[in-house]
Scaffold this motif. Structure first.
Motif, PDB file in Angstrom:
ATOM      1  N   LEU A 156       0.824  -1.207   0.000  1.00  9.64           N
ATOM      2  CA  LEU A 156       0.000   0.000   0.000  1.00  9.64           C
ATOM      3  C   LEU A 156       0.859   1.258   0.000  1.00  9.64           C
ATOM      4  O   LEU A 156       0.563   2.218  -0.722  1.00  9.64           O
ATOM      5  CB  LEU A 156      -0.958  -0.004   1.196  1.00  9.64           C
ATOM      6  N   VAL A 157       1.930   1.239   0.770  1.00  9.25           N
ATOM      7  CA  VAL A 157       2.857   2.384   0.776  1.00  9.25           C
ATOM      8  C   VAL A 157       3.440   2.571  -0.618  1.00  9.25           C
ATOM      9  O   VAL A 157       3.506   3.687  -1.142  1.00  9.25           O
ATOM     10  CB  VAL A 157       3.966   2.196   1.838  1.00  9.25           C
ATOM     11  N   ARG A 158       3.872   1.470  -1.232  1.00  9.68           N
ATOM     12  CA  ARG A 158       4.466   1.551  -2.570  1.00  9.68           C
ATOM     13  C   ARG A 158       3.453   2.049  -3.599  1.00  9.68           C
ATOM     14  O   ARG A 158       3.775   2.890  -4.451  1.00  9.68           O
ATOM     15  CB  ARG A 158       5.011   0.184  -2.979  1.00  9.68           C
ATOM     16  N   LEU A 159       2.224   1.567  -3.532  1.00  5.20           N
ATOM     17  CA  LEU A 159       1.196   1.991  -4.480  1.00  5.20           C
ATOM     18  C   LEU A 159       0.869   3.479  -4.347  1.00  5.20           C
ATOM     19  O   LEU A 159       0.558   4.138  -5.341  1.00  5.20           O
ATOM     20  CB  LEU A 159      -0.072   1.152  -4.310  1.00  5.20           C
ATOM     21  N   ARG A 160       0.921   3.982  -3.119  1.00  2.00           N
ATOM     22  CA  ARG A 160       0.635   5.415  -2.906  1.00  2.00           C
ATOM     23  C   ARG A 160       1.722   6.302  -3.481  1.00  2.00           C
ATOM     24  O   ARG A 160       1.484   7.474  -3.770  1.00  2.00           O
ATOM     25  CB  ARG A 160       0.460   5.711  -1.419  1.00  2.00           C
ATOM     26  N   GLY A 161       2.929   5.798  -3.615  1.00  3.73           N
ATOM     27  CA  GLY A 161       4.016   6.574  -4.210  1.00  3.73           C
ATOM     28  C   GLY A 161       4.369   7.833  -3.442  1.00  3.73           C
ATOM     29  O   GLY A 161       4.570   8.880  -4.045  1.00  3.73           O
ATOM     30  N   GLY A 162       4.435   7.769  -2.126  1.00  5.98           N
ATOM     31  CA  GLY A 162       4.827   8.927  -1.327  1.00  5.98           C
ATOM     32  C   GLY A 162       3.677   9.817  -0.893  1.00  5.98           C
ATOM     33  O   GLY A 162       3.884  10.766  -0.138  1.00  5.98           O
ATOM     34  N   ARG A 163       2.480   9.548  -1.360  1.00  7.27           N
ATOM     35  CA  ARG A 163       1.319  10.347  -0.957  1.00  7.27           C
ATOM     36  C   ARG A 163       0.645   9.721   0.250  1.00  7.27           C
ATOM     37  O   ARG A 163       0.747   8.525   0.473  1.00  7.27           O
ATOM     38  CB  ARG A 163       0.306  10.437  -2.095  1.00  7.27           C
ATOM     39  N   ASP A 164      -0.065  10.534   1.018  1.00  8.35           N
ATOM     40  CA  ASP A 164      -0.859   9.940   2.090  1.00  8.35           C
ATOM     41  C   ASP A 164      -2.102   9.311   1.448  1.00  8.35           C
ATOM     42  O   ASP A 164      -2.425   9.561   0.293  1.00  8.35           O
ATOM     43  CB  ASP A 164      -1.195  10.953   3.183  1.00  8.35           C
ATOM     44  N   GLU A 165      -2.787   8.486   2.218  1.00  8.84           N
ATOM     45  CA  GLU A 165      -3.894   7.721   1.655  1.00  8.84           C
ATOM     46  C   GLU A 165      -5.012   8.599   1.108  1.00  8.84           C
ATOM     47  O   GLU A 165      -5.522   8.354   0.007  1.00  8.84           O
ATOM     48  CB  GLU A 165      -4.439   6.748   2.700  1.00  8.84           C
ATOM     49  N   ALA A 166      -5.408   9.624   1.839  1.00  6.46           N
ATOM     50  CA  ALA A 166      -6.506  10.487   1.387  1.00  6.46           C
ATOM     51  C   ALA A 166      -6.164  11.152   0.058  1.00  6.46           C
ATOM     52  O   ALA A 166      -7.003  11.195  -0.860  1.00  6.46           O
ATOM     53  CB  ALA A 166      -6.822  11.534   2.452  1.00  6.46           C
ATOM     54  N   GLU A 167      -4.957  11.647  -0.073  1.00 11.39           N
ATOM     55  CA  GLU A 167      -4.511  12.286  -1.319  1.00 11.39           C
ATOM     56  C   GLU A 167      -4.506  11.283  -2.463  1.00 11.39           C
ATOM     57  O   GLU A 167      -4.976  11.569  -3.567  1.00 11.39           O
ATOM     58  CB  GLU A 167      -3.111  12.886  -1.115  1.00 11.39           C
TER      59      GLU A 167
ATOM     60  N   ARG B 253      -4.737   5.290 -10.734  1.00 10.55           N
ATOM     61  CA  ARG B 253      -5.384   3.962 -10.738  1.00 10.55           C
ATOM     62  C   ARG B 253      -5.471   3.471  -9.306  1.00 10.55           C
ATOM     63  O   ARG B 253      -4.455   3.121  -8.710  1.00 10.55           O
ATOM     64  CB  ARG B 253      -4.565   3.011 -11.603  1.00 10.55           C
ATOM     65  N   ILE B 254      -6.691   3.451  -8.755  1.00 13.89           N
ATOM     66  CA  ILE B 254      -6.856   3.092  -7.343  1.00 13.89           C
ATOM     67  C   ILE B 254      -7.393   1.682  -7.132  1.00 13.89           C
ATOM     68  O   ILE B 254      -7.410   1.186  -6.017  1.00 13.89           O
ATOM     69  CB  ILE B 254      -7.754   4.104  -6.596  1.00 13.89           C
ATOM     70  N   GLY B 255      -7.836   1.002  -8.199  1.00  8.67           N
ATOM     71  CA  GLY B 255      -8.403  -0.338  -8.062  1.00  8.67           C
ATOM     72  C   GLY B 255      -7.497  -1.307  -7.323  1.00  8.67           C
ATOM     73  O   GLY B 255      -7.930  -1.956  -6.361  1.00  8.67           O
ATOM     74  N   PRO B 256      -6.225  -1.450  -7.751  1.00 11.28           N
ATOM     75  CA  PRO B 256      -5.335  -2.361  -7.012  1.00 11.28           C
ATOM     76  C   PRO B 256      -5.170  -1.953  -5.545  1.00 11.28           C
ATOM     77  O   PRO B 256      -5.072  -2.815  -4.666  1.00 11.28           O
ATOM     78  CB  PRO B 256      -4.008  -2.258  -7.771  1.00 11.28           C
ATOM     79  N   TYR B 257      -5.172  -0.676  -5.270  1.00  5.80           N
ATOM     80  CA  TYR B 257      -5.044  -0.202  -3.891  1.00  5.80           C
ATOM     81  C   TYR B 257      -6.264  -0.621  -3.068  1.00  5.80           C
ATOM     82  O   TYR B 257      -6.127  -1.108  -1.943  1.00  5.80           O
ATOM     83  CB  TYR B 257      -4.892   1.322  -3.883  1.00  5.80           C
ATOM     84  N   LEU B 258      -7.438  -0.446  -3.653  1.00  8.24           N
ATOM     85  CA  LEU B 258      -8.672  -0.788  -2.943  1.00  8.24           C
ATOM     86  C   LEU B 258      -8.748  -2.280  -2.649  1.00  8.24           C
ATOM     87  O   LEU B 258      -9.177  -2.680  -1.559  1.00  8.24           O
ATOM     88  CB  LEU B 258      -9.888  -0.328  -3.745  1.00  8.24           C
TER      89      LEU B 258
END
Length: 189
Positions: A133-144, A151-156
């Motif tokens: 999840l940290v890697r998928l966010r790419g340095g952004r916080d979750e809300a951002e 592409r948020i599908g894999p994250y969800l």
């Protein structure tokens, strides 16, 4: 859901070889769909024959040639049809739960050992999902990320996997404690 839909969804992130697809399944898709590498290779062949994916040969000098696959317009249309169809409710089918159901009439020690191992495995998956999840966010916080990520599908789906593994870990630890207390066994292995 058929394996074909899971493969099509995994290929939405770009071109993958069969090997890369198997790795992508291991990391992300495996939390909701299990497939062996040989099943994936067979499915890629079927999907290509149906026109849902297209493959291209990549010539490599120092390694064997490989094929890279991507979703075609027909494949995307199939995913659209799949997404529009009603989903069946999920259910639990787990042999460990059958053992817990019978624990009043059988030796609890092997069940406790299996619960302890399942909790350990779930804890390891929790760590993997948290890192992913940290890697998928790419340095952004979750809300951002959820508000503006491309592409948020894999994250969800990873969030669901994380919640499932946390719940599994917590339940196994709780039930292990209950069974140990009832049997007078030591609380820590």
């Amino acid at each position: 859901m058929a394996l074909k839909h899971a493969v099509l969804a995994a290929l939405l992130d770009g071109e993958y070889s069969g090997y890369q697809l198997a790795k992508a399944f291991d990391v992300g898709v495996a939390n909701f769909w299990h497939a062996l590498p040989q099943q994936l290779y067979g499915e890629l062949t079927r999907l290509e024959a149906e026109g849902l994916v297209a493959g291209r040969q990549v010539v490599q000098e120092t390694r064997p040639n490989k094929r890279l696959f991507h979703v075609t317009d027909e494949g995307l249309a199939e995913l659209e049809r799949f997404a529009a169809a009603a989903s069946r409710p999920s259910f639990i089918r787990d042999d460990l739960l059958v053992k817990v159901q019978a624990v009043d009439r059988i030796d609890a020690a092997p069940v406790i050992a299996q619960l302890t191992e399942r909790a350990r495995m779930a804890a390891a998956k929790v760590e993997i999902f948290e890192q992913l999840l940290v890697r998928l966010r790419g340095g952004r916080d979750e809300a951002e990320f959820l508000a503006h990520g491309a592409r948020i599908g894999p994250y969800l789906t990873c969030l669901r996997g994380l919640g499932f593994e946390r719940e599994t870990r917590d339940w196994c630890e709780r039930i292990t404690g209950v069974l140990r207390e009832r049997s007078g066994a030591p609380q820590h292995p």
